[in-house]
Design a protein around this motif. Structure first.
Motif, PDB file in Angstrom:
ATOM      1  N   MET A 101     -22.616 -44.446 -75.004  1.00 53.32           N
ATOM      2  CA  MET A 101     -21.996 -45.753 -74.797  1.00 53.32           C
ATOM      3  C   MET A 101     -22.961 -46.897 -75.117  1.00 53.32           C
ATOM      4  N   VAL A 102     -24.234 -46.694 -74.834  1.00 56.68           N
ATOM      5  CA  VAL A 102     -25.237 -47.693 -75.226  1.00 56.68           C
ATOM      6  C   VAL A 102     -25.276 -47.815 -76.760  1.00 56.68           C
ATOM      7  N   ILE A 103     -25.196 -46.678 -77.431  1.00 58.15           N
ATOM      8  CA  ILE A 103     -25.192 -46.688 -78.903  1.00 58.15           C
ATOM      9  C   ILE A 103     -23.942 -47.392 -79.425  1.00 58.15           C
ATOM     10  N   TYR A 104     -22.793 -47.133 -78.794  1.00 56.86           N
ATOM     11  CA  TYR A 104     -21.561 -47.808 -79.208  1.00 56.86           C
ATOM     12  C   TYR A 104     -21.691 -49.322 -79.030  1.00 56.86           C
ATOM     13  N   ALA A 105     -22.226 -49.745 -77.895  1.00 56.64           N
ATOM     14  CA  ALA A 105     -22.391 -51.181 -77.645  1.00 56.64           C
ATOM     15  C   ALA A 105     -23.314 -51.800 -78.692  1.00 56.64           C
ATOM     16  N   PHE A 106     -24.408 -51.109 -79.004  1.00 58.21           N
ATOM     17  CA  PHE A 106     -25.317 -51.605 -80.035  1.00 58.21           C
ATOM     18  C   PHE A 106     -24.608 -51.686 -81.386  1.00 58.21           C
ATOM     19  N   PHE A 107     -23.824 -50.680 -81.704  1.00 52.98           N
ATOM     20  CA  PHE A 107     -23.111 -50.665 -82.988  1.00 52.98           C
ATOM     21  C   PHE A 107     -22.203 -51.876 -83.128  1.00 52.98           C
ATOM     22  N   PHE A 108     -21.468 -52.202 -82.075  1.00 53.33           N
ATOM     23  CA  PHE A 108     -20.538 -53.325 -82.162  1.00 53.33           C
ATOM     24  C   PHE A 108     -21.278 -54.666 -82.211  1.00 53.33           C
ATOM     25  N   ILE A 109     -22.371 -54.795 -81.449  1.00 49.73           N
ATOM     26  CA  ILE A 109     -23.169 -56.027 -81.543  1.00 49.73           C
ATOM     27  C   ILE A 109     -23.758 -56.174 -82.940  1.00 49.73           C
ATOM     28  N   HIS A 110     -24.291 -55.079 -83.448  1.00 45.95           N
ATOM     29  CA  HIS A 110     -24.919 -55.106 -84.771  1.00 45.95           C
ATOM     30  C   HIS A 110     -23.901 -55.436 -85.853  1.00 45.95           C
ATOM     31  N   MET A 304     -15.887 -55.864 -77.665  1.00 43.17           N
ATOM     32  CA  MET A 304     -16.109 -54.445 -77.425  1.00 43.17           C
ATOM     33  C   MET A 304     -17.503 -54.213 -76.844  1.00 43.17           C
ATOM     34  N   ALA A 305     -18.505 -54.905 -77.389  1.00 46.39           N
ATOM     35  CA  ALA A 305     -19.861 -54.756 -76.870  1.00 46.39           C
ATOM     36  C   ALA A 305     -19.965 -55.265 -75.439  1.00 46.39           C
ATOM     37  N   VAL A 306     -19.332 -56.401 -75.160  1.00 46.02           N
ATOM     38  CA  VAL A 306     -19.362 -56.975 -73.815  1.00 46.02           C
ATOM     39  C   VAL A 306     -18.631 -56.065 -72.831  1.00 46.02           C
ATOM     40  N   PHE A 307     -17.487 -55.552 -73.223  1.00 42.57           N
ATOM     41  CA  PHE A 307     -16.696 -54.696 -72.345  1.00 42.57           C
ATOM     42  C   PHE A 307     -17.445 -53.414 -71.993  1.00 42.57           C
ATOM     43  N   ILE A 308     -18.008 -52.749 -73.014  1.00 38.92           N
ATOM     44  CA  ILE A 308     -18.741 -51.503 -72.759  1.00 38.92           C
ATOM     45  C   ILE A 308     -19.955 -51.774 -71.882  1.00 38.92           C
ATOM     46  N   SER A 309     -20.667 -52.859 -72.156  1.00 39.89           N
ATOM     47  CA  SER A 309     -21.859 -53.189 -71.359  1.00 39.89           C
ATOM     48  C   SER A 309     -21.499 -53.472 -69.905  1.00 39.89           C
ATOM     49  N   SER A 310     -20.407 -54.189 -69.686  1.00 36.13           N
ATOM     50  CA  SER A 310     -20.000 -54.504 -68.317  1.00 36.13           C
ATOM     51  C   SER A 310     -19.621 -53.251 -67.543  1.00 36.13           C
ATOM     52  N   GLN A 311     -19.017 -52.287 -68.239  1.00 35.55           N
ATOM     53  CA  GLN A 311     -18.661 -51.045 -67.564  1.00 35.55           C
ATOM     54  C   GLN A 311     -19.893 -50.198 -67.261  1.00 35.55           C
ATOM     55  N   LEU A 312     -20.860 -50.192 -68.166  1.00 35.32           N
ATOM     56  CA  LEU A 312     -22.100 -49.457 -67.907  1.00 35.32           C
ATOM     57  C   LEU A 312     -22.851 -50.041 -66.718  1.00 35.32           C
ATOM     58  N   LEU A 313     -22.781 -51.363 -66.562  1.00 31.12           N
ATOM     59  CA  LEU A 313     -23.439 -52.041 -65.447  1.00 31.12           C
ATOM     60  C   LEU A 313     -22.576 -52.093 -64.197  1.00 31.12           C
ATOM     61  N   GLN A 314     -21.367 -51.500 -64.287  1.00 30.53           N
ATOM     62  CA  GLN A 314     -20.423 -51.431 -63.171  1.00 30.53           C
ATOM     63  C   GLN A 314     -20.052 -52.831 -62.656  1.00 30.53           C
ATOM     64  N   LEU A 315     -19.808 -53.732 -63.593  1.00 31.40           N
ATOM     65  CA  LEU A 315     -19.386 -55.085 -63.243  1.00 31.40           C
ATOM     66  C   LEU A 315     -17.866 -55.159 -63.207  1.00 31.40           C
ATOM     67  N   LYS A 316     -17.329 -55.921 -62.282  1.00 28.46           N
ATOM     68  CA  LYS A 316     -15.888 -56.122 -62.208  1.00 28.46           C
ATOM     69  C   LYS A 316     -15.414 -57.227 -63.154  1.00 28.46           C
TER      70      LYS A 316
END
Length: 386
Positions: A101-110, A304-316
């Motif tokens: 998921m970290v790789i996916y987030a990086f991919f979308f930011i990149h 997509m990057a923001v959404f995945i990152s927020s879920q990894l950080l367990q943010l509501k």
């Protein structure tokens, strides 16, 4: 937009209220998503690589990208009310899922940074040569971050509204430039076909259409999610039709050799359009409308990057990350490459293999789940036999 946390995602994902994106909105968004960068930035590299047989390479690339997306969707449809980021740890393990998921987030930011850099270089070279690139990228990035902060619904509604303006203009252009074309070149579209080169000339462009796989990360947000493959099919057909038409217009107007030297062939084609004495060129108007399509694409990628990152950080709530990750996107867009030549070389060579890995990686989840399912069924069968 309030997002679910990692602990409550399984239950809340079954809420019908989450299904806020209609299939028609998804389809219209993907038409803009595919056409905005393909028409603006890929026709030049495509002509340099494929020449006259580029029209066949476009079809193969579209088909390959659609296949990648549909295979990924076929897997997530089995648990269409849950997010892959949550149940993925049950399939491949907690830490492997976290790393992916970290790789996916990086991919979308990149990827968002790449498209932003392409848009920035275009505006600087053609219309704003005296304006610092970081000013344009920063201004564009700020607007995109605001859109992402507004939520996924706002982006999709905006895409549906922009669609009719953009494609009304796109439909009008072929009729205005038709009299300038050299139709005798049409025979070269058939005589220059080389079946042995089609794989080589199509390979670098498949990932640009395989980006549609991103829908698997927001699958529970979709109404009538089981119809998503059909939606991707008709949206791909529409974007393919327009892309083919614009490629053929350019190559019949400029010829292969000249067109391959243009950075923005469609822009050069638009400059041939003149309507009376009161409007010498239409390109500023058309470009202003086309930029709206780029805005939609970059906004979706950043979301997509923001959404995945927020879920990894367990943010509501993902909104606090919108501006910070948007700033990362702008930084990557400005410092990843030195100039447009390096960017085009990177996109058609190094980035391609990385994109293939990322876009096909959901199939790894599928393969592991199949193997684990068979192993568990055999183990259960052995216990029953005992």
């Amino acid at each position: 937009m309030s997002l679910i946390s990692n602990s409550s995602g399984m239950n809340e994902g079954k809420d019908v209220g989450m299904q806020r994106i209609r299939q028609i909105e998804l389809g219209l968004m993907f038409v803009l998503f595919n056409f905005s960068t393909a028409a603006g930035f890929l026709i030049g590299p495509l002509t340099s690589t494929a020449g006259y047989q580029g029209w066949v390479s476009i079809f193969i690339a579209h088909t390959g990208g659609l296949l990648i997306a549909c295979l990924s969707i076929a897997y997530v449809k089995k648990r269409q009310n849950e997010f892959l980021i949550h149940y993925g740890k049950e399939v491949v393990g907690r830490w492997i899922n976290f790393i992916m998921m970290v790789i996916y987030a990086f991919f979308f930011i990149h990827l968002a940074g790449i498209v932003l850099r392409q848009a920035t270089d275009f505006l600087v070279q053609i219309y704003l040569p005296s304006t610092p690139a970081w000013v344009i990228a920063g201004s564009f990035g700020l607007v995109i971050a605001i859109a992402v902060r507004s939520g996924i619904e706002a982006i999709f509604r905006c895409a549906a509204g922009f669609f009719f303006v953009i494609f009304s203009t796109a439909t009008l252009v072929p009729f205005l430039v038709g009299k300038e074309l050299d139709y005798h070149r049409g025979i070269a579209l058939l005589t220059n076909l080389s079946l042995g080169d089609l794989v080589q000339t199509s390979y670098p462009f498949v990932p640009w259409f395989g980006e549609m796989f991103l829908v698997i990360f927001i699958f529970p947000f979709l109404a009538n999610a089981e119809k998503t493959p059909r939606t991707l099919l008709w949206s791909s057909m529409i974007s393919l039709l327009f892309f083919e038409v614009y490629f053929l217009l350019c190559i019949l107007l400029f010829d292969e050799a000249l067109m391959a030297h243009f950075t923005y062939p469609i822009l050069e084609m638009l400059r041939f359009i003149r309507i009376g004495d009161f409007l010498e060129n239409l390109d500023p108007i058309v470009v202003a409308i086309w930029i709206a399509g780029l805005f939609i694409k970059i906004s979706i990628l950043l979301y997509m990057a923001v959404f995945i990152s927020s879920q990894l950080l367990q943010l509501k709530d993902s909104r606090p990350l919108s501006f910070s990750i948007g700033a990362v996107m702008v930084g990557m867009s400005m410092h990843s490459v030195k100039n447009l030549i390096e960017l085009n070389h990177f996109i058609t060579h190094a980035w391609v293999n990385f994109a293939y890995f990322i876009e096909c990686s959901p199939l790894i989840y599928w393969a592991i789940s199949v193997v684990r399912g068979r192993f568990l069924s055999r183990a259960q069968g052995g216990k029953d036999a005992v």
